[in-house]
Design an enzyme around this catalytic site. Sequence first.
Site, PDB file in Angstrom:
ATOM      1  N   CYS A 116     -49.508 -67.692-129.471  1.00  0.00           N
ATOM      2  CA  CYS A 116     -50.460 -66.606-129.301  1.00  0.00           C
ATOM      3  C   CYS A 116     -49.864 -65.482-128.451  1.00  0.00           C
ATOM      4  O   CYS A 116     -49.571 -65.683-127.268  1.00  0.00           O
ATOM      5  CB  CYS A 116     -51.738 -67.117-128.650  1.00  0.00           C
ATOM      6  SG  CYS A 116     -52.969 -65.809-128.417  1.00  0.00           S
ATOM      7  N   TRP A 288     -59.161 -60.867-130.692  1.00  0.00           N
ATOM      8  CA  TRP A 288     -59.195 -59.622-131.460  1.00  0.00           C
ATOM      9  C   TRP A 288     -57.909 -59.530-132.258  1.00  0.00           C
ATOM     10  O   TRP A 288     -56.935 -60.239-132.010  1.00  0.00           O
ATOM     11  CB  TRP A 288     -59.348 -58.402-130.542  1.00  0.00           C
ATOM     12  CG  TRP A 288     -58.362 -58.372-129.409  1.00  0.00           C
ATOM     13  CD1 TRP A 288     -57.061 -57.965-129.435  1.00  0.00           C
ATOM     14  CD2 TRP A 288     -58.619 -58.810-128.075  1.00  0.00           C
ATOM     15  NE1 TRP A 288     -56.485 -58.115-128.207  1.00  0.00           N
ATOM     16  CE2 TRP A 288     -57.413 -58.630-127.350  1.00  0.00           C
ATOM     17  CE3 TRP A 288     -59.728 -59.329-127.419  1.00  0.00           C
ATOM     18  CZ2 TRP A 288     -57.306 -58.954-125.998  1.00  0.00           C
ATOM     19  CZ3 TRP A 288     -59.618 -59.653-126.083  1.00  0.00           C
ATOM     20  CH2 TRP A 288     -58.424 -59.456-125.380  1.00  0.00           C
ATOM     21  N   GLU A 293     -51.094 -57.841-138.013  1.00  0.00           N
ATOM     22  CA  GLU A 293     -51.538 -59.195-138.350  1.00  0.00           C
ATOM     23  C   GLU A 293     -52.422 -59.198-139.595  1.00  0.00           C
ATOM     24  O   GLU A 293     -52.270 -60.043-140.489  1.00  0.00           O
ATOM     25  CB  GLU A 293     -52.301 -59.784-137.161  1.00  0.00           C
ATOM     26  CG  GLU A 293     -52.939 -61.119-137.404  1.00  0.00           C
ATOM     27  CD  GLU A 293     -53.821 -61.554-136.245  1.00  0.00           C
ATOM     28  OE1 GLU A 293     -54.393 -62.657-136.326  1.00  0.00           O
ATOM     29  OE2 GLU A 293     -53.949 -60.787-135.257  1.00  0.00           O
TER      30      GLU A 293
END
Length: 438
Positions: A116, A288, A293
């Site tokens: 992440c 978010w 992406e």
Amino acid sequence: MAEYTYGMNMLFNYSTRDELRDTLVLKSNKKALICPENLMYTFEEVKPIRTKDAVSCDAKLFIDEFYASIDKFESTEHRNRWSEIEKQIEESDDYIMKTEEIEYGATVAWRNAPRCPGRSQWKNLKVLDCRDVGTAQEMFKAMCDHLEYATNEGKLRPAITVFPPRQKGRCDFRVWNSSMIGYACYKQSDGTILGDPFNLELTQAAQKLGWKGKGTKQDILPLIVQAGDGKAHFFDIPDEFVLQVPLCHPIYKDVADLGYKWFALPGVSSMKLDCGGLEFSAIPFSGWYMDSEIVAHYLGDKHRFNLAPVMADIMSMNTDDRYWRDYAVRELVFVVEHSFREAKITIDNHQTACKTFIEHFKSEHEERGGCPTEWVWVNPSFNRWRLTEPVLTSYHQRHQCLKTYISPHPFAGTGLQFQETLFYWIKPLYDYQVNKEF
């Protein structure tokens, strides 16, 4: 696959010439590895509920870490709490975490998430403790509450909902959807596909349960959940909880005429939280988006909505040019960024995200001695280009090793591409689990 060996924890940045040492890897409870061939992840089969000894071992490590984090390590409160936990484990093979413990575990699990790039915000994660939920209807209501809180009229807030952990004598709580919000997929009579091909099996499962979609290219899927009785139930998400962004372009007006949109809130709902010896098998999480992406994984992917050829046609590109798809994908990233900004919806751009992450990466080394990171996932400038060429396959073939040795490539300007990283897992962690078989 190479495992951790001494000396491979020195991480060099080829741009700044700085070097960092990762010592946190020594705490890893899984084999440290990098670039696991060209697979996203190898899912393990569902394992039996953990033994009393296994729960006790992880619980001790976790509770020690928790009390150390609040400067109460070896305090009377700490010792009393561990005695209480020991007694519960002895009597029932597990124990009940306090609210502050599950909040700590869930936030630190995000901090530990090696894939992440947005985890610098881990301290701001809102933990919605729903371990008292008992039915599918209550699960659905809790997820709607999550969507309302996290969406926040476009000013998105990171959140996680924690449902009851795995327990002997009952079925696991699960969310069948891989994401909280997604688009349905219909197989037409002529064999063509309408919608998001990734969700074909989930759509068919929903239909078997009795769901009927509108039959458009972007129908919102229902949430399919199961509580401790193991029975699946579907629930349509009310429109007020699904914020969508119409896609548009300031110059190419035909983009808006296509009628495509994208949902504002990315919510992962198929992972589990491994924390303190307990496994929480239903933990919908949301943050978010990053602009690239949405294009890399959904709109531009050949196996999803595949809008690159559509964008190329709108821009009158010469598709005989070997780089036409690259240009179209870049323009799609701009479409997403522009559309979200116009709608005043929180979204990150890859340049800012990379800068923020590299600062977080250095800070983590200073504060706790390391930052578990899988380079391919956190580097969006590289991730984005995987749609156009078989780069990842050759990349993984060249780098079958623990540490990512990076050679500069012409597509990245963020600086993150020069930073070596170590990929490993430490608890508490968000882990993958086998998807439901439909």
